[in-house]
Scaffold this active site. Structure first.
Site, PDB file in Angstrom:
ATOM      1  N   GLU A 116       0.868  -1.168   0.000  1.00 25.59           N
ATOM      2  CA  GLU A 116       0.000   0.000   0.000  1.00 25.59           C
ATOM      3  C   GLU A 116       0.911   1.226   0.000  1.00 25.59           C
ATOM      4  O   GLU A 116       1.806   1.320   0.853  1.00 25.59           O
ATOM      5  CB  GLU A 116      -0.885  -0.010   1.247  1.00 25.59           C
ATOM      6  CG  GLU A 116      -1.837   1.162   1.245  1.00 25.59           C
ATOM      7  CD  GLU A 116      -2.780   1.193   2.443  1.00 25.59           C
ATOM      8  OE1 GLU A 116      -2.773   0.250   3.248  1.00 25.59           O
ATOM      9  OE2 GLU A 116      -3.504   2.198   2.544  1.00 25.59           O
ATOM     10  N   ARG A 165       4.950 -12.701   9.916  1.00 29.94           N
ATOM     11  CA  ARG A 165       5.633 -11.467   9.549  1.00 29.94           C
ATOM     12  C   ARG A 165       6.949 -11.377  10.301  1.00 29.94           C
ATOM     13  O   ARG A 165       7.140 -12.018  11.338  1.00 29.94           O
ATOM     14  CB  ARG A 165       4.754 -10.251   9.845  1.00 29.94           C
ATOM     15  CG  ARG A 165       4.383 -10.104  11.312  1.00 29.94           C
ATOM     16  CD  ARG A 165       3.404  -8.958  11.537  1.00 29.94           C
ATOM     17  NE  ARG A 165       4.024  -7.666  11.337  1.00 29.94           N
ATOM     18  CZ  ARG A 165       3.617  -6.777  10.430  1.00 29.94           C
ATOM     19  NH1 ARG A 165       2.584  -7.058   9.654  1.00 29.94           N
ATOM     20  NH2 ARG A 165       4.216  -5.627  10.314  1.00 29.94           N
ATOM     21  N   LYS A 209       4.420   0.417   9.575  1.00 28.89           N
ATOM     22  CA  LYS A 209       4.555   1.652   8.798  1.00 28.89           C
ATOM     23  C   LYS A 209       3.985   2.841   9.555  1.00 28.89           C
ATOM     24  O   LYS A 209       4.513   3.944   9.485  1.00 28.89           O
ATOM     25  CB  LYS A 209       3.825   1.510   7.462  1.00 28.89           C
ATOM     26  CG  LYS A 209       4.722   0.989   6.362  1.00 28.89           C
ATOM     27  CD  LYS A 209       4.066   1.120   5.018  1.00 28.89           C
ATOM     28  CE  LYS A 209       2.988   0.069   4.850  1.00 28.89           C
ATOM     29  NZ  LYS A 209       2.448   0.001   3.494  1.00 28.89           N
TER      30      LYS A 209
HETATM   31  P1  ATP Z   1       0.568  -1.410   7.497  1.00 30.62           P
HETATM   32  O1  ATP Z   1       1.653  -1.368   8.552  1.00 30.62           O
HETATM   33  O2  ATP Z   1       0.263  -0.072   6.901  1.00 30.62           O
HETATM   34  O3  ATP Z   1      -0.611  -2.290   7.780  1.00 30.62           O
HETATM   35  P2  ATP Z   1       1.494  -3.532   5.872  1.00 30.62           P
HETATM   36  O4  ATP Z   1       2.563  -4.016   6.769  1.00 30.62           O
HETATM   37  O5  ATP Z   1       0.279  -4.349   5.669  1.00 30.62           O
HETATM   38  O6  ATP Z   1       1.208  -2.077   6.257  1.00 30.62           O
HETATM   39  P3  ATP Z   1       1.652  -3.389   3.021  1.00 30.62           P
HETATM   40  O7  ATP Z   1       2.201  -2.281   2.224  1.00 30.62           O
HETATM   41  O8  ATP Z   1       0.213  -3.679   2.926  1.00 30.62           O
HETATM   42  O9  ATP Z   1       2.112  -3.145   4.500  1.00 30.62           O
HETATM   43  O10 ATP Z   1       2.501  -4.704   2.782  1.00 30.62           O
HETATM   44  C1  ATP Z   1       2.841  -5.223   1.545  1.00 30.62           C
HETATM   45  C2  ATP Z   1       3.193  -6.671   1.721  1.00 30.62           C
HETATM   46  O11 ATP Z   1       4.296  -6.795   2.611  1.00 30.62           O
HETATM   47  C3  ATP Z   1       2.055  -7.442   2.319  1.00 30.62           C
HETATM   48  O12 ATP Z   1       1.879  -8.637   1.591  1.00 30.62           O
HETATM   49  C4  ATP Z   1       2.472  -7.725   3.720  1.00 30.62           C
HETATM   50  O13 ATP Z   1       1.973  -8.937   4.171  1.00 30.62           O
HETATM   51  C5  ATP Z   1       4.005  -7.739   3.614  1.00 30.62           C
HETATM   52  N1  ATP Z   1       4.595  -7.323   4.883  1.00 30.62           N
HETATM   53  C6  ATP Z   1       4.392  -6.170   5.531  1.00 30.62           C
HETATM   54  N2  ATP Z   1       5.060  -6.137   6.706  1.00 30.62           N
HETATM   55  C7  ATP Z   1       5.724  -7.310   6.800  1.00 30.62           C
HETATM   56  C8  ATP Z   1       6.590  -7.901   7.782  1.00 30.62           C
HETATM   57  N3  ATP Z   1       6.918  -7.266   8.925  1.00 30.62           N
HETATM   58  N4  ATP Z   1       7.092  -9.119   7.537  1.00 30.62           N
HETATM   59  C9  ATP Z   1       6.778  -9.763   6.400  1.00 30.62           C
HETATM   60  N5  ATP Z   1       5.964  -9.277   5.445  1.00 30.62           N
HETATM   61  C10 ATP Z   1       5.432  -8.073   5.631  1.00 30.62           C
HETATM   62 MG    MG Z   2      -1.482  -3.881   4.415  1.00 30.10          MG
END
Ligand code: ATP
Ligand code: MG
Length: 555
Positions: A37, A266, A276
């Site tokens: 996103e 994650r 984020k």
């Molecule tokens: P927010 O913190 O805004 O919820 P998010 O972590 O969901 O954001 P996105 O931009 O939606 O961030 O993530 C893009 C992809 O990265 C998604 O498929 C998410 O599952 C993966 N992702 C995000 N954070 C992690 C993490 N800490 N470890 C592994 N994968 C991650």
């Molecule tokens: Mg997300």
């Protein structure tokens, strides 16, 4: 990718699933996607997801799409779109075909919503936020049906068209799926599919005032693109039910080859946040200098700090892919970069806490040029020119008046040490400043010891580094430590209370003259000090960011 490479990256449960799907003929080829996103910069957790999604596609000679999941105009920005593209390319991955945006599919999402409404599977709900919450029930008690569940499909279509036409206020109504208000899974209790937002969108401007929710848009986006394996993090485990429900109820997408969602844990990293929202707070509240502050766990921060793409990929492989949530030891990341830099970083000398050393038996007008190897184990990395003269800088920490014991390997009065790449010297006396600190150290040198041991068999055990004084370049050293003083920041509500006050220390010293040609982002091993990277924001002086120390001293 050839088969030799294939054997190198470790296997994981996702690969087992894919192997089965290929064997049974469910799929003939593999399509994954990375769906950020654009509401912030990518961080080390995203790197794990990038390595998994792009890495899996590469491994099976399949495809990986980059799809911006841009369904929330209020928080998104084109600056983030740009940085995300840059970071993925820098890591060495590339998306297949054109970049995708969920907003490319807004028309299809809209038609899909109409299909669900026509089938009596979605309705426009006017309950207030509070009412919606109380009707939802709890984990222990079932929810209650919204009275708007009874509205006819015909009437719902008219209401939904009015929503799109901007005839309702933000928050006045939403489109909900009609699933099951007594489901054991809260997310299945008539989840919201569309909401009203009058913000301008970075891709579609003011074309729309209704935006689909993640759960509605994501599965349809995957299906449109022919994604076979939609890999996401564990928080979405329950939402897999909505993912399936939506695709199964749309005629065009309910196919045997339709996408399926798989969840992995994650990355949570010690002393770091990978949220984020929290990273944005650190930036907005000026706790760091920006998204690319070298203390940030963002890709751009790690890059500015001196991390290489290879080290981040190595780290992602080392931590593996599982379904168990845990807190990853930050020393795994640090040892990944240390290992990489040990073999590729050219050696150099920098004096971070300088003090003058005057070699009294060295001719005052002489300046010697010495060829020093760039890497002790790799001759192919060549040599560099360093200088030697009567006045040089050494580090304050490398001199004591009296050697404390036999193990002391630095300089002290009447004690000999070797100057790295140069001669053996012996300290004879020193001056103090008015506060009683060492100001200048005086010594003599043995002119027969350049590149060889003393001929009379004297053993000189210590080696210290130096920089010749008249040719030395002034430099700023930014020495970083963990941003947080707590290993698990997510346990704390207010991050400002657990910030490490010593996460940045600035020192002023000297580096070798040949570093006037240093390139930004090039990392050097400053011998005996650590790995340092030339900062990417060029100023009129040299600024080096400490990437990591030579050894794991933290534990
Ligand atoms: P927010 O913190 O805004 O919820 P998010 O972590 O969901 O954001 P996105 O931009 O939606 O961030 O993530 C893009 C992809 O990265 C998604 O498929 C998410 O599952 C993966 N992702 C995000 N954070 C992690 C993490 N800490 N470890 C592994 N994968 C991650
Ligand atoms: Mg997300």
């Amino acid at each position: 990718m050839n088969s030799e490479n294939k054997d190198e990256s470790p296997t994981n449960f996702i690969r087992n699933i894919i192997n089965d799907d290929l064997r049974t003929g469910k799929h003939n080829s593999i399509v994954t996607r990375f769906p950020p996103e654009p509401n912030g910069y990518l961080h080390i957790g995203h790197a794990k997801s990038i390595c998994l999604n792009f890495g899996t596609a590469n491994y099976y000679d399949g495809f990986c799409n980059l799809r911006f999941d841009d369904t929330n105009p209020a928080k998104e920005d084109i600056e983030y779109v740009k940085s995300i593209k840059e970071d993925i390319l820098w890591l060495g991955f590339d998306w297949d075909g054109k970049i995708k945006f969920s907003s490319n599919y807004f028309d299809i999402f809209y038609k899909s919503a109409e299909e669900l409404i026509s089938k009596g599977l979605a309705y426009v709900c006017f309950l207030s936020i509070e009412k919606t919450r109380s009707y939802r029930g709890t984990l222990k008690s079932p929810g209650k049906n919204s009275p708007y569940r009874k509205t006819s499909p015909e009437e719902n279509l008219i209401l939904f068209h009015k929503m799109k036409a901007g005839e309702f206020k933000e928050g006045e109504c939403v489109l909900r799926a009609k699933i099951d208000m007594s489901s054991n899974f809260m997310c299945m209790r008539d989840p919201t599919l569309y909401r009203i937002r009058f913000d301008t969108h970075h891709q579609t401007n003011d074309d729309w005032c209704i935006y689909p929710m993640y759960d509605f848009a994501h599965c349809i986006g995957d299906a449109i693109e022919g994604v076979t394996h939609s890999i996401c993090t564990l928080e979405f485990q329950d939402n897999r039910r909505i993912y399936n429900w939506i695709l199964e109820n749309l005629d065009e997408f309910n196919l045997p080859s339709r996408p399926h969602q798989y969840e992995f844990s994650r990355l949570n990293l010690e002393f770091t946040t990978t949220s984020k929202r929290n990273l944005k707070l650190l930036v907005d509240n000026n706790h760091v200098s920006g998204w690319d502050d070298p203390r940030m766990p963002t890709i751009s921060g790690l890059r500015r700090r001196g991390y290489t793409p290879a080290s981040i990929i190595k780290f992602s492989e080392a931590i593996g892919v599982s379904k168990v949530n845990s807190l990853t030891d930050v020393s795994i990341l640090e040892s990944a970069i240390r290992d990489d830099l040990n073999s590729i970083a050219p050696r150099s000398m920098a004096v971070i806490n300088p003090i003058k050393l005057i070699i009294e038996n060295y001719p005052a007008d002489k300046m010697e040029s010495i060829k020093a190897p760039n890497h002790p184990q790799n001759e192919k990395m060549g040599t560099r020119e360093i200088f030697f003269s009567r006045e040089i800088y050494i580090d304050r920490e490398d001199f004591l008046e009296v050697s404390p014991n036999n193990k002391y390997k630095r300089l002290a009065l009447n004690k000999e040490v070797r100057l790295r790449n140069s001669y053996v010297v012996k300290a004879t006396r020193f001056d103090n400043d008015k506060d009683g600190n060492f100001k200048t150290i005086y010594c003599t040198y043995d002119s027969e010891t350049l590149g060889k041991n003393p001929s009379d068999g004297r053993k000189v055990k210590g080696v210290i580094h130096f920089v010749e004084a008249s040719s030395a370049l002034e430099a700023e050293f930014r020495i970083y430590d963990r941003l947080f003083s707590e290993s698990n920041p997510s346990k704390f509500d207010d991050f400002s209370l657990i910030l490490n006050p010593d996460s940045l220390k600035i020192k002023y010293g000297f580096v070798e003259s040949n570093l006037s040609a240093a390139k930004i982002e090039r990392v050097y091993q400053f011998e005996r000090e650590g790995y340092y990277c030339l900062d990417n924001q060029l100023k009129d002086k040299l600024i080096f960011n400490k990437t990591v120390g030579l050894k794991d001293t933290y534990k």
